[in-house]
Write an enzyme that holds these catalytic residues in place. Sequence first.
Site, PDB file in Angstrom:
ATOM      1  N   ARG A   6      -1.729  -6.156  -8.311  1.00  0.00           N
ATOM      2  CA  ARG A   6      -0.611  -7.059  -8.062  1.00  0.00           C
ATOM      3  C   ARG A   6      -0.534  -8.049  -9.222  1.00  0.00           C
ATOM      4  NH1 ARG A   6      -2.727  -8.235  -2.159  1.00  0.00           N
ATOM      5  NH2 ARG A   6      -4.487  -8.354  -3.534  1.00  0.00           N
ATOM      6  N   HIS A  24       0.839  -1.205   0.000  1.00  0.00           N
ATOM      7  CA  HIS A  24       0.000   0.000   0.000  1.00  0.00           C
ATOM      8  C   HIS A  24       0.876   1.258   0.000  1.00  0.00           C
ATOM      9  CE1 HIS A  24      -3.217  -2.621   2.092  1.00  0.00           C
ATOM     10  NE2 HIS A  24      -3.640  -2.390   0.869  1.00  0.00           N
ATOM     11  N   LYS A  50     -18.599  -5.395   7.877  1.00  0.00           N
ATOM     12  CA  LYS A  50     -17.388  -6.212   8.056  1.00  0.00           C
ATOM     13  C   LYS A  50     -16.860  -6.036   9.473  1.00  0.00           C
ATOM     14  CE  LYS A  50     -15.019  -6.548   3.577  1.00  0.00           C
ATOM     15  NZ  LYS A  50     -13.827  -6.058   2.865  1.00  0.00           N
ATOM     16  N   SER A  97      -3.086  -7.723   2.964  1.00  0.00           N
ATOM     17  CA  SER A  97      -3.376  -7.506   4.389  1.00  0.00           C
ATOM     18  C   SER A  97      -3.775  -8.800   5.071  1.00  0.00           C
ATOM     19  CB  SER A  97      -4.502  -6.480   4.548  1.00  0.00           C
ATOM     20  OG  SER A  97      -4.129  -5.244   4.011  1.00  0.00           O
TER      21      SER A  97
HETATM   22  O1  PNS Z   1      -8.783  -2.780   0.089  1.00  0.00           O
HETATM   23  P1  PNS Z   1     -10.031  -3.340  -0.541  1.00  0.00           P
HETATM   24  O2  PNS Z   1     -10.845  -4.090   0.495  1.00  0.00           O
HETATM   25  O3  PNS Z   1      -9.739  -4.170  -1.753  1.00  0.00           O
HETATM   26  O4  PNS Z   1     -10.897  -2.059  -1.011  1.00  0.00           O
HETATM   27  C1  PNS Z   1     -12.173  -2.235  -1.593  1.00  0.00           C
HETATM   28  C2  PNS Z   1     -12.942  -0.895  -1.647  1.00  0.00           C
HETATM   29  C3  PNS Z   1     -12.976  -0.240  -0.279  1.00  0.00           C
HETATM   30  C4  PNS Z   1     -12.265   0.040  -2.617  1.00  0.00           C
HETATM   31  C5  PNS Z   1     -14.379  -1.222  -2.156  1.00  0.00           C
HETATM   32  O5  PNS Z   1     -14.898  -2.272  -1.416  1.00  0.00           O
HETATM   33  C6  PNS Z   1     -15.336  -0.032  -2.053  1.00  0.00           C
HETATM   34  O6  PNS Z   1     -15.177   0.959  -2.692  1.00  0.00           O
HETATM   35  N1  PNS Z   1     -16.356  -0.157  -1.171  1.00  0.00           N
HETATM   36  C7  PNS Z   1     -17.336   0.895  -0.936  1.00  0.00           C
HETATM   37  C8  PNS Z   1     -18.710   0.442  -1.407  1.00  0.00           C
HETATM   38  C9  PNS Z   1     -18.899   0.675  -2.890  1.00  0.00           C
HETATM   39  O7  PNS Z   1     -18.748   1.770  -3.395  1.00  0.00           O
HETATM   40  N2  PNS Z   1     -19.258  -0.393  -3.625  1.00  0.00           N
HETATM   41  C10 PNS Z   1     -19.540  -0.313  -5.047  1.00  0.00           C
HETATM   42  C11 PNS Z   1     -18.354  -0.631  -5.909  1.00  0.00           C
HETATM   43  S1  PNS Z   1     -18.195  -2.368  -6.114  1.00  0.00           S
END
Ligand code: PNS
Length: 162
Positions: A91, A16, A40, A129
């Site tokens: 990645r 990150h 979560k 993570s």
């Molecule tokens: O680090 P991560 O868990 O891969 O990040 C994922 C994240 C936070 C970018 C994604 O889950 C997100 O944007 N969640 C907010 C809800 C949302 O907007 N969902 C619609 C898009 S699928």
Amino acid sequence: MTAIYPGSFDPMTCGHLDIIKRAAKFSDRLIVAVLNNAAKTPLFTVEERMGMLREAMEAEGLKNAEVDSFSGLLVDYARSRDVYLLIRGLRAVTDFEYEFQLALTNRMLDPGLETLFISTSTEYLFIASSVVREIAQAGGDISKMAPDYVCERLRRKFNEHI
Ligand code: PNS
């Protein structure tokens, strides 16, 4: 241009930090946005996750990067901050399907929003993570995967020596 680098960061890893440093180089301002997802159960609270990111960014002397949190839809958050560029790290090929879905969904929800992918540096290819959490919990060495203070927080969280 201002960009948002969103994620769970539970906890942040060297991967990150690598993306943050590189994104901060080409954006005028970078907002690292931590998802506050009530559904979560993360290992670290949003405040803890934000604190670790702040520490990391300060240590790197990143003057144009800041940390924030958001809940709900990312597109709504981006709009509320008047930002139209999202950054995500890629990645391996295995990330691609999920990331592509995320990017296309966000663009469908808000056609003005673009997602820019930054490929990870090779030394962080395998770091996630979830893997860092698992190794830390089992008492393994995570010193090359996460910044020192993150390792320390993990150590305290699991209350054992790594
Ligand atoms: O680090 P991560 O868990 O891969 O990040 C994922 C994240 C936070 C970018 C994604 O889950 C997100 O944007 N969640 C907010 C809800 C949302 O907007 N969902 C619609 C898009 S699928």
